[in-house]
Write an enzyme that holds these catalytic residues in place. Structure first.
Site, mmCIF file in Angstrom:
data_model
loop_
_atom_site.group_PDB
_atom_site.id
_atom_site.type_symbol
_atom_site.label_atom_id
_atom_site.label_comp_id
_atom_site.label_asym_id
_atom_site.label_seq_id
_atom_site.Cartn_x
_atom_site.Cartn_y
_atom_site.Cartn_z
ATOM 1 N N GLU A 89 0.799 -1.219 0.000
ATOM 2 C CA GLU A 89 0.000 0.000 0.000
ATOM 3 C C GLU A 89 0.835 1.276 0.000
ATOM 4 O OE1 GLU A 89 -2.894 -0.187 3.193
ATOM 5 O OE2 GLU A 89 -3.932 -1.891 2.264
ATOM 6 N N ARG A 141 1.943 2.007 4.786
ATOM 7 C CA ARG A 141 1.638 2.989 3.735
ATOM 8 C C ARG A 141 2.744 4.002 3.466
ATOM 9 N NH1 ARG A 141 -3.158 1.461 5.823
ATOM 10 N NH2 ARG A 141 -3.097 3.039 7.442
ATOM 11 N N GLY A 201 -6.525 -0.524 15.483
ATOM 12 C CA GLY A 201 -6.895 -1.567 16.444
ATOM 13 C C GLY A 201 -8.323 -1.459 16.959
ATOM 14 N N ALA A 202 -9.156 -0.653 16.289
ATOM 15 C CA ALA A 202 -10.512 -0.416 16.796
ATOM 16 C C ALA A 202 -11.430 -1.620 16.614
ATOM 17 C CB ALA A 202 -11.121 0.821 16.130
ATOM 18 N N ASP A 333 -18.820 0.777 11.403
ATOM 19 C CA ASP A 333 -17.400 0.861 11.022
ATOM 20 C C ASP A 333 -17.182 1.974 10.004
ATOM 21 O OD1 ASP A 333 -14.683 0.322 10.919
ATOM 22 O OD2 ASP A 333 -14.878 -1.378 9.551
ATOM 23 N N LYS A 360 -15.767 6.631 4.757
ATOM 24 C CA LYS A 360 -16.427 5.376 4.425
ATOM 25 C C LYS A 360 -17.940 5.528 4.273
ATOM 26 C CE LYS A 360 -13.638 1.723 6.605
ATOM 27 N NZ LYS A 360 -13.796 0.696 7.678
ATOM 28 N N CYS A 641 -11.665 -16.173 12.216
ATOM 29 C CA CYS A 641 -10.934 -16.588 11.010
ATOM 30 C C CYS A 641 -11.296 -15.774 9.770
ATOM 31 C CB CYS A 641 -11.192 -18.065 10.698
ATOM 32 S SG CYS A 641 -11.139 -19.149 12.136
ATOM 33 N N CYS A 644 -9.346 -12.800 7.839
ATOM 34 C CA CYS A 644 -8.167 -13.061 7.002
ATOM 35 C C CYS A 644 -8.406 -14.145 5.948
ATOM 36 C CB CYS A 644 -6.978 -13.477 7.865
ATOM 37 S SG CYS A 644 -6.317 -12.134 8.861
ATOM 38 N N HIS A 645 -9.244 -15.154 6.271
ATOM 39 C CA HIS A 645 -9.408 -16.295 5.358
ATOM 40 C C HIS A 645 -10.728 -16.258 4.599
ATOM 41 C CE1 HIS A 645 -5.730 -18.390 6.565
ATOM 42 N NE2 HIS A 645 -5.990 -17.999 7.797
#
Ligand code: CA
Length: 719
Positions: A89, A141, A201-202, A333, A360, A641, A644-645
Site C-alpha cells: 500500500e 503505507r 486496532g478499533a 465501522d 467510508k 478466522c 483473514c481467510h
C-alpha cells in the site's frame, strides 16, 4: 489560484522556527528535508518528499513532460521484486534521485530512482504473530522524511528513525502498549521536527490516540486521545470531558472497560498558515453502539465523540481546536480516517479555504478548514443508511432500519464496513477543480449479536454476528451478489457537488490516485492493470498489464530532467482478504506479485513471464460432524478466522484457502497450527487464549463441510 499558496507562504514568516531541533542535529545538512522544503513541496516537481506530496495532501504533481498527447509512449523503465507476498500500500518517497519505499511487514527499501539499483534495505523484524492484531493485512503505507532521516511506523507499534544514506537505525521508540492489539500501518508526517503518528486496532478494543515524537531522539512530546476513558475529572482536558458527556453508560470505565476505538490510523493534513493539523478518527470499538454506549434501555445512545470525526489540532502542543463528526453514534465501522485533502476554491461567490474528505459513510464532505463549519455533504456512491445531510446542523438524516442493536432483524447497509471509499488516496487537479476518488460499492449485512463480550486476546470482535451475512453455498446466488460489487474512478466536482465523470472498473478495491499537470490521472486496478486517464474527460489513454492487483497510489518525479511514474504493485488489504476467491478466479486471476514498477516515455523493459496459478484441487475428507458441531465451528470461524481467510471459508486469493489445507483431514496437524502456533512466524498466531481445542476442531469440521459443499458445486462452476 486554486492551490494552497505554499510556495509564497514559505517565503513569509513561518509559523514555526526552522532549525529548532536539538544540538548536533542540523535538519538542512547534506541536502536534507527541512521546514522550508516541506512548505515548498508542491512546487518541487523533481521530488516527492511527503506522503501526500505536500502538506495539503493533494497528490498533484506539477510535472508535465508526460501528457495526454504522449502518454501512449510510456513504457517500463525498471521493476524491482519485493520479498513479501502480502498487500502493498506504500507511497514511495523520492529525494534527490533516490526512491525509498515501505513494503508489507514494515520493511524499507532504497533504490536509485533512475536505474533501480538497490541501495539498502531495512527489516524491523516484526514478529509474525503480530498479523493477528491487524484488521486489514500486514500493510504499511509509507515513510516521512526530516533532515537526513526517514521515519517508519512498524506493524508492532514502533517508530523507527533511519539514516537516509545507509538505512541504519538512529533511534526507535515503542509508541503503543504492545500487550494490546494496537498496530501501526500509516505513514508518519513531520511538522517542525515533530514526527506525528497514530495507530489502529478499533476492531480489537483499543483506545485511539495520535502522538508527536521529537525527530532528534524519539521523545514523546504530546499525545491526543480521541475518546474518553470514562475516568474524566475536573483536571482532564475540556475536550475529553465534553466527549465523555456523549457516551452513555459505564462500559469505558475500569479494569474491564472497553477502549472505545477512535483510532487515527491514516489521514492527516496540515495548513501552515492556520497552523492546524487535521486528523481523521476511526470507528467505535466495538462497532455496535448498543454495547459501547448502551444508554438507559441498552439500545445505544449518544454521539460518542470523537469517533468518525475530523479533528483540528495545534501541532506544536496537540491542543484541540475544532471537530466535525461525519457519523454521530457510529455503528457501521464508518471511519473518518480516509484521505483528508486541503484546497482553496470559490463556493457560492466566496473564496473558501476548504478541507475535503470522502469517508467510508458514502458522503463527500466540504468543510471550512479554519472553523470546521459544514459547507456541503453529498453521496458519491449509493447510500442507504442516511437520506442526506441536514444543511443547518451538518448531521446525517438517518434511515432507522439500518441501525441494528443487540437484537432484531439484520439489515443490508450500503456502504458496508469497507466503505464507499477506503484508505486508497484520492488526488486533486487544481486546473479542473476535480477530486478523483477511488470509490466502490460493496454493501454488507449487519446482524445482531445477542451475547457479545469483550475479548482482548484475539479475534475480530465487533458486536455484530458477522457469520450471518455469509452467502449460501449456491454458486449462482454468489455470482449474483458479486455482480452488485462495483469499482469506480469518480471525478468529483466539490463546487457543483456531483461527479463530472466516472469510469467503471472490473470490481472494487482499485488503487490510489495521482494527478499531474500533464492532464493525467494514474491508477492501478484490482483487475491487474496500471492505467492513465484524461483528467478532464476520464478517457482511458494508456494501460499496462501488471500481472497483479494494484492498491497503492502512484508517484511521479524527475531524475536529470526525465519524468518517471512509479507504483508499488501487489494485491492485498481488507477486501482482498475477504473477497470470494472462487469468484475472483472466475472473473480474472487476481493474485499477489509484489513488485515496484517504474515507467518513463520511450522505455521498453518487459516483465518476466507471468507465473502459472497454483491450482490445488478441492479434495476434502468427508463431512461427518454433527450439525451442532458445524454450527459452533461456523460461529467461531466468523469471529476468529473470516477477516483473514474470507467469510464462509470461500478462500481469498492472498492467504491460504482453508478448504484446500493439507491439515483439514488431520485434527492433530490442525491443532498444531491453530492451538500451538506452528505457523506464527508466517502471521498465523496461536488462538489458544481465545478458543478451546474443541472449538478449534469445530472450525475444522465447519471448513470440511464448506469444502464439500463447494466440491459438489464444481460441475455447476464449470458451466
Ligand atoms: Ca475499522
Amino acid at each position: 489560484m486554486k492551490r494552497l499558496a505554499l510556495a509564497a507562504l514559505a517565503a513569509m514568516a513561518l509559523p514555526f522556527t526552522l532549525g529548532s531541533c536539538g544540538e548536533g542535529y542540523e535538519p538542512a545538512a547534506n541536502g536534507g528535508i527541512d521546514g522550508a522544503r516541506l512548505l515548498n513541496a508542491q512546487a518541487d516537481g523533481a521530488n516527492w518528499i511527503s506522503y501526500g506530496r505536500d502538506y495539503a495532501e493533494q497528490r498533484f504533481s506539477p510535472l508535465a513532460q508526460i501528457t495526454t498527447e504522449n502518454v501512449g509512449e510510456l513504457g517500463l523503465a525498471w521493476a524491482a521484486d519485493m520479498d513479501t507476498a502480502r498487500g502493498q500500500e506504500a507511497t514511495p518517497l523520492v529525494m534527490d534521485g533516490r526512491l525509498y519505499l515501505t513494503t508489507a511487514w514494515s520493511k524499507v527499501k532504497a533504490f536509485d530512482a533512475a536505474t533501480g539499483e538497490p541501495l539498502w534495505s531495512f527489516d524491523p523484524q516484526v514478529p509474525g504473530e503480530t498479523a493477528v492484531k491487524a484488521c486489514c493485512d500486514v500493510v504499511n503505507r509509507g515513510l516521512a522524511a526530516w533532515g537526513d532521516r526517514l521515519f517508519l511506523g512498524t506493524l508492532d507499534g514502533r517508530l523507527v528513525a533511519l539514516d537516509r544514506d545507509t538505512g541504519a537505525v538512529v533511534w526507535e521508540t515503542v509508541t503503543v502498549d504492545q500487550s494490546k492489539s494496537y498496530t501501526v500501518t500509516g505513514a508518519p508526517r513531520v511538522i517542525d521536527g515533530k514526527v506525528i503518528i497514530g495507530n489502529g486496532g478499533a476492531e480489537f478494543g483499543v483506545r485511539g490516540y495520535i502522538a508527536a515524537y521529537d525527530a532528534v531522539d524519539g521523545e514523546e512530546l504530546w499525545r491526543f486521545y480521541t475518546v474518553p476513558d470514562g475516568e474524566e475529572t475536573e483536571g482532564s482536558p475540556e475536550y475529553l470531558r465534553e466527549a465523555a458527556a456523549t457516551w452513555e453508560g459505564d462500559t469505558l470505565t475500569g479494569e474491564d472497560g472497553i477502549g472505545g476505538g477512535g483510532t487515527v490510523w491514516d489521514a492527516m493534513a496540515y495548513d501552515p498558515e492556520l497552523d492546524l493539523l487535521y486528523i481523521g478518527v476511526g470507528n467505535g470499538s466495538p462497532w455496535n453502539r448498543a454495547y459501547r454506549s448502551p444508554g438507559a434501555d441498552g439500545r445505544g445512545e449518544g454521539d460518542n465523540l470523537y469517533l468518525s470525526s475530523i479533528v483540528a489540532l495545534r501541532p506544536s502542543t496537540g491542543e484541540y481546536v475544532w471537530h466535525y463528526q461525519t457519523t454521530p453514534g457510529e455503528t457501521w465501522d464508518f471511519t473518518a480516517t480516509q484521505h483528508i485533502m486541503l484546497a482553496d476554491m470559490e463556493i457560492g461567490g466566496r473564496e473558501r479555504q476548504v478541507l475535503m474528505q470522502a469517508p467510508k459513510n458514502g458522503f463527500f464532505y466540504v468543510l471550512d478548514r479554519a472553523t470546521g463549519e459544514f459547507i456541503s455533504g453529498d453521496p458519491y456512491v449509493t447510500v442507504n443508511w442516511a437520506t442526506g445531510i441536514d444543511p443547518e446542523t451538518g448531521r446525517p438524516i438517518e434511515n432507522p432500519e439500518t441501525r441494528i442493536d443487540r437484537t432484531g432483524q439484520p439489515a443490508m447497509v450500503t456502504p458496508g464496513a469497507l466503505g464507499g471509499h477506503n484508505w486508497h488516496p484520492m488526488a486533486y487537479h487544481p486546473g479542473e477543480n476535480l477530486v478523483y476518488i477511488p470509490a466502490f460499492e460493496a454493501g454488507m449485512v449487519y446482524a445482531p449479536q445477542a451475547d457479545w463480550k469483550p475479548d482482548r486476546a484475539r479475534g475480530f470482535n465487533v458486536g455484530f454476528d458477522l457469520g450471518a451475512g455469509d452467502l449460501p453455498p449456491d454458486l449462482g446466488f454468489r455470482r449474483q451478489v458479486a455482480g452488485t460489487l462495483r469499482g469506480m474512478l469518480v471525478a468529483w466536482d466539490p463546487v457543483a457537488k456531483k461527479a463530472r465523470w466516472s469510469v467503471e472498473h472490473e470490481g472494487p478495491w482499485n488503487g490510489g490516485l495521482l494527478a499531474t499537470a500533464g492532464g493525467l490521472v494514474f491508477q492501478g486496478t484490482a483487475g491487474s492493470d496500471f492505467k492513465a486517464f484524461d483528467a478532464a474527460s476520464g478517457e482511458e489513454l494508456w494501460s499496462f498489464a501488471a500481472q497483479t492487483g494494484i492498491v497503492a497510489p502512484p508517484v511521479t518525479y524527475t531524475v536529470d530532467g526525465q519524468q518517471y511514474v512509479a507504483v508499488l504493485a501487489g494485491w492485498g488489504g481488507a477486501y482482498a482478504l475477504s473477497v470470494d476467491g472462487d469468484l475472483m478466479k472466475a472473473k480474472a486471476p487476481v493474485r499477489n506479485i509484489s513488485r515496484l514498477l517504474v515507467f518513463r516515455l520511450g522505455a521498453m523493459a518487459a516483465l518476466p513471464p507471468e507465473p502459472a496459478l497454483a491450482d490445488i484441487p478441492l479434495d476434502p475428507p468427508p463431512s461427518r460432524a454433527s450439525a451442532q458441531t458445524i454450527a459452533l465451528g461456523k460461529a467461531k470461524y466468523a469471529r476468529y478466522c473470516a477477516v483473514c481467510h474470507a467469510p464462509g471459508a470461500v478462500g481469498s486469493t492472498v492467504l491460504p484457502d482453508l478448504r484446500r489445507s493439507g491439515t483439514l483431514g488431520n485434527k492433530a496437524a490442525w491443532l498444531s497450527v491453530v492451538h500451538d502456533g506452528l505457523l506464527k512466524d508466517n502471521g498465523m498466531a496461536s488462538f489458544a487464549e481465545s478458543l478451546s481445542k474443541e472449538e478449534m476442531d469445530a472450525i475444522r469440521e465447519y471448513v470440511i463441510a464448506r469444502a464439500n459443499e463447494d466440491k459438489a458445486m464444481e460441475p455447476q462452476a464449470a458451466d
